[in-house]
Design an enzyme around this catalytic site. Structure first.
Site, PDB file in Angstrom:
ATOM      1  CG  ASP A  50      44.313  41.024  32.481  1.00  0.00           C
ATOM      2  OD1 ASP A  50      45.055  41.170  33.477  1.00  0.00           O
ATOM      3  OD2 ASP A  50      43.170  40.514  32.557  1.00  0.00           O
ATOM      4  CG  ASP A  90      46.966  37.831  31.965  1.00  0.00           C
ATOM      5  OD1 ASP A  90      46.414  36.742  32.202  1.00  0.00           O
ATOM      6  OD2 ASP A  90      46.969  38.797  32.753  1.00  0.00           O
ATOM      7  CE  LYS A 120      48.158  35.973  34.974  1.00  0.00           C
ATOM      8  NZ  LYS A 120      46.772  36.325  35.323  1.00  0.00           N
ATOM      9  CD  GLU A 122      41.959  37.462  36.054  1.00  0.00           C
ATOM     10  OE1 GLU A 122      40.782  37.657  36.450  1.00  0.00           O
ATOM     11  OE2 GLU A 122      42.766  38.391  35.866  1.00  0.00           O
ATOM     12  CD  GLU A 189      45.968  40.014  41.880  1.00  0.00           C
ATOM     13  OE1 GLU A 189      45.978  39.369  40.804  1.00  0.00           O
ATOM     14  OE2 GLU A 189      45.820  41.255  41.932  1.00  0.00           O
TER      15      GLU A 189
END
Ligand code: KIV
Length: 291
Positions: A50, A90, A120, A122, A189
């Site tokens: 993204d 994403d 994916k 978050e 990350e």
């Protein structure tokens, strides 16, 4: 889910790579040429991130505005061109935050309409239940903890995470929860290297680091960052392997100069015609002009 197409890297191979100590290479891509370059370079996993919001769509410093339709469009172009690499769609902000049902519905759109292999998303907390629901629907999920750009405002900006003992412990717990919920891999990350190393040791699924040190099972970088297409400030963790923005600017300036001064096109870029045909054509137009 169906059998993967011939030539596709089988998903369980990523866990096998972790066990063997072979590093996993992941890069983002947003179009067919990028996907082909990644495939030809032997990249294992291509993430249609993204980050497209920033590097493709012109949104400044945030991934939040990119929509499902935009992400599906970009993922389709990548999936068409990437045969061997695993293609990760994403999930954009808003596509999984509201409910498990929404998350499953949108994950299905990624694999069914855009032909992503996996998705994916978050965060931990409520995302853990989203992971369980999507995996329950037969779609593999990659997790992502540490600096999670979709919630950057809550994190106080694009900042390193897990720098205190308590925050590091929380990150480890989140990664373990995501693994328990069924994630086949977790992105770490902007996390201190020793914290990422410990998470990597504790997880049986592979970790993919970005700004998380050398001990993760794999690494990911944003295509535009590593190729030097991104201009301006770059995070500390980015290594530039080329300076393509300089090359593109030089090439466009040379083109504009040559069009203006008449150097382009020259004979090598121009079509000729047989002399007899040209003579006949000229005679016709001359006769017409004389009338
Ligand atoms: O969207 C993205 O590109 C990402 C990577 C930075 C991991 O999530």
């Amino acid at each position: 889910m169906s059998t993967p197409p011939a030539g596709k890297l089988p998903l369980p191979e990523l866990a096998a790579m972790k066990r063997r100590g072979d590093k996993i290479v992941m890069v983002t891509a947003y179009d067919a040429p990028g996907a082909r370059f990644a495939e030809d370079a032997g990249i294992d996993v291509v993430l249609v991130g993204d980050t497209a919001a920033m590097v493709m769509l012109g949104h400044e410093g945030t991934t939040v505005p990119v929509t499902m339709d935009e992400m599906l469009f970009l993922t389709k172009t990548v999936a068409r061109a990437a045969n061997r690499p695993i293609v990760v769609g994403d999930m954009p902000f808003g596509s999984y935050q509201v409910s498990d049902e929404d998350a499953v519905r949108n994950a299905i759109r990624f694999v069914k309409e855009a032909r992503a292999d996996v998705v994916k998303l978050e965060g931990a907390g409520p995302s853990v239940s989203r992971v369980r629901a999507i995996v329950g629907a037969g779609i593999p999920v990659m997790g992502h903890v540490g600096l999670t750009p979709q919630s950057a405002t809550m994190l106080g900006g694009f900042k390193t995470q897990g720098k205190t003992s308590e925050a590091a412990r929380k990150l480890l717990d989140e990664a373990l929860e995501l693994e328990a919920a069924g994630c086949f891999s977790v992105v770490l990350e902007a996390v201190p290297a020793p914290v990422a190393a410990e998470i990597t040791r504790r997880l049986t699924v592979p970790t993919i680091g970005i700004g998380a040190g050398p001990d993760c099972d794999g690494q990911v970088l944003v295509y535009h960052d590593l190729l030097g297409l991104t201009e301006g400030h770059l995070p500390r963790f980015v290594k530039r392997y080329a300076n393509l923005s300089r090359e593109i600017r030089d090439a466009l300036e040379a083109y504009a100069r040559e069009v203006r001064d008449g150097t382009f096109p020259d004979e090598r870029h121009t079509y000729a015609m047989p002399a007899g045909e040209l003579a006949e054509f000229s005679a016709t137009t001359t006769a017409e002009a004389a009338r």
